[in-house]
Motif scaffolding. Structure first.
Motif, mmCIF file in Angstrom:
data_model
loop_
_atom_site.group_PDB
_atom_site.id
_atom_site.type_symbol
_atom_site.label_atom_id
_atom_site.label_comp_id
_atom_site.label_asym_id
_atom_site.label_seq_id
_atom_site.Cartn_x
_atom_site.Cartn_y
_atom_site.Cartn_z
ATOM 1 N N VAL A 60 0.863 -1.170 0.000
ATOM 2 C CA VAL A 60 0.000 0.000 0.000
ATOM 3 C C VAL A 60 0.907 1.231 0.000
ATOM 4 N N TYR B 282 0.535 5.166 0.489
ATOM 5 C CA TYR B 282 -0.416 6.175 0.958
ATOM 6 C C TYR B 282 0.267 7.531 0.850
ATOM 7 N N SER C 167 -1.730 -1.154 -3.784
ATOM 8 C CA SER C 167 -2.833 -0.194 -3.690
ATOM 9 C C SER C 167 -2.268 1.204 -3.481
ATOM 10 N N VAL D 232 -3.343 5.058 -2.316
ATOM 11 C CA VAL D 232 -4.330 5.913 -1.665
ATOM 12 C C VAL D 232 -3.741 7.307 -1.584
ATOM 13 N N SER E 37 -4.444 11.163 0.028
ATOM 14 C CA SER E 37 -5.208 11.976 0.965
ATOM 15 C C SER E 37 -4.944 13.436 0.630
ATOM 16 N N VAL F 114 -4.673 5.651 -9.076
ATOM 17 C CA VAL F 114 -5.117 5.894 -7.702
ATOM 18 C C VAL F 114 -6.316 5.001 -7.400
ATOM 19 N N ASP F 115 -6.237 4.233 -6.305
ATOM 20 C CA ASP F 115 -7.329 3.346 -5.903
ATOM 21 C C ASP F 115 -8.356 4.052 -5.026
ATOM 22 N N ALA F 116 -7.911 5.033 -4.233
ATOM 23 C CA ALA F 116 -8.823 5.784 -3.367
ATOM 24 C C ALA F 116 -8.257 7.174 -3.140
ATOM 25 N N ILE G 213 -8.863 10.302 -0.536
ATOM 26 C CA ILE G 213 -9.505 10.618 0.739
ATOM 27 C C ILE G 213 -9.410 12.113 1.004
ATOM 28 N N LYS H 107 -13.942 7.543 -6.889
ATOM 29 C CA LYS H 107 -12.934 7.037 -5.948
ATOM 30 C C LYS H 107 -12.753 7.936 -4.733
ATOM 31 N N ARG I 71 -13.499 9.591 -1.267
ATOM 32 C CA ARG I 71 -14.201 9.276 -0.025
ATOM 33 C C ARG I 71 -13.952 10.380 0.989
#
Length: 168
Positions: free
Chosen positions: A89, A91, A112, A114, A116, A137-139, A141, A161, A163
């Motif tokens: 991951v 991030y 993955s 992520v 932010s 990009v998977d997520a 935030i 994507k 959140r």
């Protein structure tokens, strides 16, 4: 979706120490308390680095200088080494350096990604360059619904994507 325990590589390339940085540190301390594998890439002698020095070089990778915003080869080598060592991951706090992170992750589909983003996000010329790699990009935030809406306008290909995770 991860099928193994996460081995998280945080990338926080800021020399500030505001709410975003404090939240990042809280995440790190929580992960550490729960025995989840992590490493943090940060800038040497920044508040983040100073607060994480207690964990040693096993967990903290302190860069001597800021990478370039796009296609930084040092970042490419660092990412390749960390993925080789098991990072699954990545991030990223903030989007300023996605142009030096996402291109090198295109071939690592099992990792993955992520991102932010805080309230300081703004459209720049680099946004166009980085947008070519946003599919990686998977997520995404963000801390508020207002920021989610702003990013959806700026980056429509990421709309599904994004959140909202409220601080606290």
């Amino acid at each position: 979706m991860l099928k193994t325990n996460p081995n998280i590589l945080f990338i926080y390339l800021s020399d500030a120490f505001d709410d975003d940085e404090q939240l990042a540190l809280e995440d790190i301390f929580e992960l550490n308390a729960n025995a989840i594998n992590w490493k943090m890439v940060c800038l040497e002698k920044t508040p983040i680095h100073q607060r994480l020095e207690q964990f040693g070089s096993e967990h903290v990778i302190a860069l001597k200088k800021m990478p370039s915003e796009n296609f930084d080869r040092g970042m490419r080598d660092l990412l390749a080494e960390e993925i080789h060592q098991g990072a699954n991951v990545v991030y990223v706090f903030g989007s300023n350096f996605l142009g030096s992170i996402l291109p090198w992750l295109l071939r690592h589909r099992k990792v993955s990604v992520v991102v932010s983003e805080g309230p300081h996000v703004k459209k720049t010329i680099w946004h166009l360059i980085q947008s070519f790699f946003y599919s990686r990009v998977d997520a995404f935030i963000v801390p508020s619904i207002a920021l989610k809406k702003r990013i959806q306008i700026m980056r429509p290909n990421l709309a599904h994507k994004i959140r909202v995770v409220h601080a606290g």
